[in-house]
Design an enzyme around this catalytic site. Structure first.
Site, PDB file in Angstrom:
ATOM      1  N   HIS A 122       0.805  -1.231   0.000  1.00 36.55           N
ATOM      2  CA  HIS A 122       0.000   0.000   0.000  1.00 36.55           C
ATOM      3  C   HIS A 122       0.832   1.272   0.000  1.00 36.55           C
ATOM      4  O   HIS A 122       0.307   2.349   0.300  1.00 36.55           O
ATOM      5  CB  HIS A 122      -0.949   0.009   1.217  1.00 36.55           C
ATOM      6  CG  HIS A 122      -1.967  -1.089   1.133  1.00 36.55           C
ATOM      7  ND1 HIS A 122      -2.643  -1.533   2.246  1.00 36.55           N
ATOM      8  CD2 HIS A 122      -2.413  -1.847   0.094  1.00 36.55           C
ATOM      9  CE1 HIS A 122      -3.477  -2.510   1.876  1.00 36.55           C
ATOM     10  NE2 HIS A 122      -3.343  -2.727   0.575  1.00 36.55           N
ATOM     11  N   PRO A 221      -4.997 -10.902  18.406  1.00 41.46           N
ATOM     12  CA  PRO A 221      -5.747 -11.113  19.657  1.00 41.46           C
ATOM     13  C   PRO A 221      -7.243 -11.316  19.406  1.00 41.46           C
ATOM     14  O   PRO A 221      -7.947 -11.874  20.219  1.00 41.46           O
ATOM     15  CB  PRO A 221      -5.511  -9.802  20.441  1.00 41.46           C
ATOM     16  CG  PRO A 221      -4.427  -9.079  19.739  1.00 41.46           C
ATOM     17  CD  PRO A 221      -4.370  -9.587  18.347  1.00 41.46           C
TER      18      PRO A 221
HETATM   19  C1  BV8 Z   1      -8.377  -2.185  -5.507  1.00 43.24           C
HETATM   20  C2  BV8 Z   1      -4.423   3.695   2.334  1.00 43.24           C
HETATM   21  C3  BV8 Z   1      -9.008  -2.307  -7.782  1.00 43.24           C
HETATM   22  C4  BV8 Z   1      -3.088   4.006   2.724  1.00 43.24           C
HETATM   23  C5  BV8 Z   1      -5.515   1.580   2.498  1.00 43.24           C
HETATM   24  C6  BV8 Z   1     -15.786  -0.835  -3.560  1.00 43.24           C
HETATM   25  C7  BV8 Z   1     -15.181   0.204  -4.261  1.00 43.24           C
HETATM   26  C8  BV8 Z   1     -13.812   0.244  -4.525  1.00 43.24           C
HETATM   27  C9  BV8 Z   1     -13.015  -0.788  -4.082  1.00 43.24           C
HETATM   28  C10 BV8 Z   1     -13.628  -1.803  -3.366  1.00 43.24           C
HETATM   29  C11 BV8 Z   1     -14.980  -1.855  -3.111  1.00 43.24           C
HETATM   30  N1  BV8 Z   1     -15.250  -2.991  -2.399  1.00 43.24           N
HETATM   31  C12 BV8 Z   1     -14.100  -3.643  -2.189  1.00 43.24           C
HETATM   32  C13 BV8 Z   1     -13.133  -2.936  -2.782  1.00 43.24           C
HETATM   33  C14 BV8 Z   1     -11.759  -3.262  -2.806  1.00 43.24           C
HETATM   34  C15 BV8 Z   1     -11.073  -2.409  -1.730  1.00 43.24           C
HETATM   35  C16 BV8 Z   1     -11.356  -3.064  -0.399  1.00 43.24           C
HETATM   36  O1  BV8 Z   1     -10.783  -4.077  -0.104  1.00 43.24           O
HETATM   37  N2  BV8 Z   1     -12.266  -2.463   0.397  1.00 43.24           N
HETATM   38  C17 BV8 Z   1     -12.628  -3.082   1.662  1.00 43.24           C
HETATM   39  C18 BV8 Z   1     -12.433  -2.089   2.813  1.00 43.24           C
HETATM   40  C19 BV8 Z   1     -14.068  -3.540   1.566  1.00 43.24           C
HETATM   41  N3  BV8 Z   1      -9.682  -2.448  -2.073  1.00 43.24           N
HETATM   42  C20 BV8 Z   1      -9.167  -1.472  -2.825  1.00 43.24           C
HETATM   43  O2  BV8 Z   1      -9.766  -0.475  -3.184  1.00 43.24           O
HETATM   44  C21 BV8 Z   1      -7.742  -1.723  -3.249  1.00 43.24           C
HETATM   45  N4  BV8 Z   1      -7.633  -1.487  -4.660  1.00 43.24           N
HETATM   46  O3  BV8 Z   1      -9.122  -3.069  -5.236  1.00 43.24           O
HETATM   47  O4  BV8 Z   1      -8.213  -1.709  -6.776  1.00 43.24           O
HETATM   48  C22 BV8 Z   1      -8.509  -1.729  -9.041  1.00 43.24           C
HETATM   49  C23 BV8 Z   1      -7.894  -2.572  -9.972  1.00 43.24           C
HETATM   50  C24 BV8 Z   1      -7.471  -2.049 -11.167  1.00 43.24           C
HETATM   51  C25 BV8 Z   1      -7.621  -0.675 -11.432  1.00 43.24           C
HETATM   52  C26 BV8 Z   1      -8.194   0.174 -10.476  1.00 43.24           C
HETATM   53  C27 BV8 Z   1      -8.649  -0.365  -9.264  1.00 43.24           C
HETATM   54  C28 BV8 Z   1      -6.816  -0.758  -2.522  1.00 43.24           C
HETATM   55  C29 BV8 Z   1      -6.743  -1.149  -1.064  1.00 43.24           C
HETATM   56  C30 BV8 Z   1      -5.747  -0.245  -0.325  1.00 43.24           C
HETATM   57  C31 BV8 Z   1      -6.538   0.767   0.447  1.00 43.24           C
HETATM   58  N5  BV8 Z   1      -5.651   1.628   1.199  1.00 43.24           N
HETATM   59  N6  BV8 Z   1      -4.917   2.548   3.120  1.00 43.24           N
HETATM   60  C32 BV8 Z   1      -3.152   4.617   4.082  1.00 43.24           C
HETATM   61  O5  BV8 Z   1      -3.439   5.822   4.186  1.00 43.24           O
HETATM   62  O6  BV8 Z   1      -2.916   3.859   5.028  1.00 43.24           O
HETATM   63  S1  BV8 Z   1      -6.172   0.275   3.350  1.00 43.24           S
HETATM   64  C33 BV8 Z   1      -5.897   0.373   5.022  1.00 43.24           C
HETATM   65  O7  BV8 Z   1      -6.414  -0.865   5.541  1.00 43.24           O
HETATM   66  C34 BV8 Z   1      -4.423   0.380   5.412  1.00 43.24           C
HETATM   67  O8  BV8 Z   1      -3.550   0.508   4.322  1.00 43.24           O
HETATM   68  C35 BV8 Z   1      -4.215  -0.968   6.066  1.00 43.24           C
HETATM   69  O9  BV8 Z   1      -3.018  -1.489   5.665  1.00 43.24           O
HETATM   70  C36 BV8 Z   1      -5.338  -1.760   5.505  1.00 43.24           C
HETATM   71  C37 BV8 Z   1      -5.721  -2.989   6.269  1.00 43.24           C
HETATM   72  O10 BV8 Z   1      -5.990  -2.608   7.620  1.00 43.24           O
HETATM   73  P1  BV8 Z   1      -5.229  -3.461   8.766  1.00 43.24           P
HETATM   74  O11 BV8 Z   1      -3.764  -3.303   8.555  1.00 43.24           O
HETATM   75  O12 BV8 Z   1      -5.760  -4.844   8.798  1.00 43.24           O
HETATM   76  O13 BV8 Z   1      -5.627  -2.651  10.068  1.00 43.24           O
HETATM   77  P2  BV8 Z   1      -6.969  -2.803  10.925  1.00 43.24           P
HETATM   78  O14 BV8 Z   1      -7.015  -1.659  11.881  1.00 43.24           O
HETATM   79  O15 BV8 Z   1      -8.122  -3.040  10.010  1.00 43.24           O
HETATM   80  O16 BV8 Z   1      -6.757  -4.163  11.739  1.00 43.24           O
HETATM   81  C38 BV8 Z   1      -5.718  -4.244  12.706  1.00 43.24           C
HETATM   82  C39 BV8 Z   1      -5.749  -5.673  13.226  1.00 43.24           C
HETATM   83  O17 BV8 Z   1      -4.676  -5.839  14.139  1.00 43.24           O
HETATM   84  C40 BV8 Z   1      -7.018  -6.036  13.986  1.00 43.24           C
HETATM   85  O18 BV8 Z   1      -7.486  -7.301  13.521  1.00 43.24           O
HETATM   86  C41 BV8 Z   1      -6.557  -6.149  15.449  1.00 43.24           C
HETATM   87  O19 BV8 Z   1      -7.271  -7.161  16.134  1.00 43.24           O
HETATM   88  C42 BV8 Z   1      -5.129  -6.552  15.263  1.00 43.24           C
HETATM   89  N7  BV8 Z   1      -4.236  -6.183  16.362  1.00 43.24           N
HETATM   90  C43 BV8 Z   1      -4.320  -5.117  17.215  1.00 43.24           C
HETATM   91  N8  BV8 Z   1      -3.255  -5.141  18.059  1.00 43.24           N
HETATM   92  C44 BV8 Z   1      -2.492  -6.221  17.721  1.00 43.24           C
HETATM   93  C45 BV8 Z   1      -3.117  -6.882  16.650  1.00 43.24           C
HETATM   94  N9  BV8 Z   1      -2.609  -7.999  16.075  1.00 43.24           N
HETATM   95  C46 BV8 Z   1      -1.456  -8.475  16.582  1.00 43.24           C
HETATM   96  N10 BV8 Z   1      -0.790  -7.900  17.612  1.00 43.24           N
HETATM   97  C47 BV8 Z   1      -1.278  -6.777  18.198  1.00 43.24           C
HETATM   98  N11 BV8 Z   1      -0.602  -6.200  19.225  1.00 43.24           N
END
Ligand code: BV8
Ligand code: ZN
Length: 252
Positions: A122, A221
């Site tokens: 990303h 977790p």
């Molecule tokens: C794509 C930006 C196609 C950078 C991020 C409708 C419209 C458009 C797209 C979509 C749609 N529906 C679905 C999609 C696809 C979409 C998608 O997946 N949406 C989801 C939300 C439904 N994906 C995209 O749009 C991707 N592109 O599909 O393009 C395409 C193809 C060709 C041509 C054109 C287009 C792009 C995805 C990237 C999005 N950008 N961020 C920034 O500013 O950061 S995503 C954002 O979420 C972050 O980058 C992050 O990396 C990512 C995932 O989040 P996590 O890292 O998992 O963080 P989160 O808080 O969610 O979870 C943390 C976890 O850690 C928890 O489970 C917690 O329990 C755990 N935790 C906490 N403490 C600990 C721990 N674990 C271990 N130890 C600990 N101590």
């Protein structure tokens, strides 16, 4: 709730016999460093809606607002240090080939812990690119100024608008990084660590690894949508359990 000993022993045994191990990380591996996650109770998406800030449309509508959010995140991350999870992965990778790390994180903490060659799906908070892709500018350039010298920052080549070199929702991932992640998913053990596994295509690499016969492990977790699809789910924080696993793997 302590992790069962036999689950740990099973994972260590698999890691011992593995020739290739791939780890996919998310914001959870940076949580212990003080970097807010996205969807947790104190998460970034709690106070800001992703569609309001992490899309090209949001940037086109209000580049200043989006840059204020990124400048705030850059300042926040600059004050954080890598934690034990980053250090263990960097030391493990430094022991020799066999470990590949794919990250969704843009905070740069894996690199600051010394991990080289991480597959970054990303992009990076610390890189900018030209919003209008002007011919003179490179794909992206490094800018570690904290705070930013000006908001919004300008492209040094065309003096137009610069953007964060991160992948926003609705934007394609870099095909080179995707190809590297694709190859890395063909491994003996695939571990998904610290991610809610809701963002695609990143979350899909686990299924690709499973399809290629990898032994799969989740470290988190909390439960996630992929918990039911992994061979072993270690319900624990990354910064402690990775230490335990690698100590079992490389007893010093
Ligand atoms: C794509 C930006 C196609 C950078 C991020 C409708 C419209 C458009 C797209 C979509 C749609 N529906 C679905 C999609 C696809 C979409 C998608 O997946 N949406 C989801 C939300 C439904 N994906 C995209 O749009 C991707 N592109 O599909 O393009 C395409 C193809 C060709 C041509 C054109 C287009 C792009 C995805 C990237 C999005 N950008 N961020 C920034 O500013 O950061 S995503 C954002 O979420 C972050 O980058 C992050 O990396 C990512 C995932 O989040 P996590 O890292 O998992 O963080 P989160 O808080 O969610 O979870 C943390 C976890 O850690 C928890 O489970 C917690 O329990 C755990 N935790 C906490 N403490 C600990 C721990 N674990 C271990 N130890 C600990 N101590
Ligand atoms: Zn430019």
């Amino acid at each position: 709730m302590p992790v069962e000993r036999d689950a740990l022993d099973q994972v260590v045994a698999r890691l011992r016999s593995a020739k290739s191990v791939t780890v996919l990380t998310g914001a959870g591996v940076s949580a212990a460093s003080g970097v807010p996650t996205f969807r947790g109770p104190e998460g970034l998406w709690r106070s800001f809606k992703p569609e309001d800030l992490a899309t090209p449309q949001a940037f086109r509508r209000d580049p200043e607002l989006v840059w204020e959010w990124y400048d705030w995140r850059r300042q926040r991350v600059a004050a954080c240090l890598p934690n034990r999870a980053h250090e263990v992965l960097a030391a493990w990778a430094a022991r020799g080939p066999g470990l590949t790390v794919i990250t969704q994180n843009v905070d740069g903490l894996h690199e600051r812990a010394g991990l080289v060659d991480v597959i970054r799906l990303h992009g990076s908070l610390w890189e900018l690119s030209c919003w209008s892709h002007c011919r003179q500018s490179p794909e992206s350039w490094r800018d570690e100024s904290v705070p930013l010298v000006q908001i919004p920052p300008a492209c040094p080549w065309c003096h137009g608008l610069a953007r964060p070199a991160v992948v926003w929702f609705g934007e394609a991932l870099d095909p080179g990084q995707v190809a590297r992640a694709d190859a890395a998913a063909r491994c003996d053990v695939f571990m998904v660590v610290g991610t809610s596994s809701v963002v695609y295509p990143a979350a899909g690499f686990l299924d690709l690894a499973r399809a290629h016969g990898a032994f799969t492990v989740e470290i988190n977790p909390d439960e996630t949508p992929v918990t039911s699809r992994v061979d072993v789910a270690l319900r624990a924080p990354a910064e402690t359990i990775l230490d335990t696993l690698v100590t079992g793997l490389h007893p010093s």
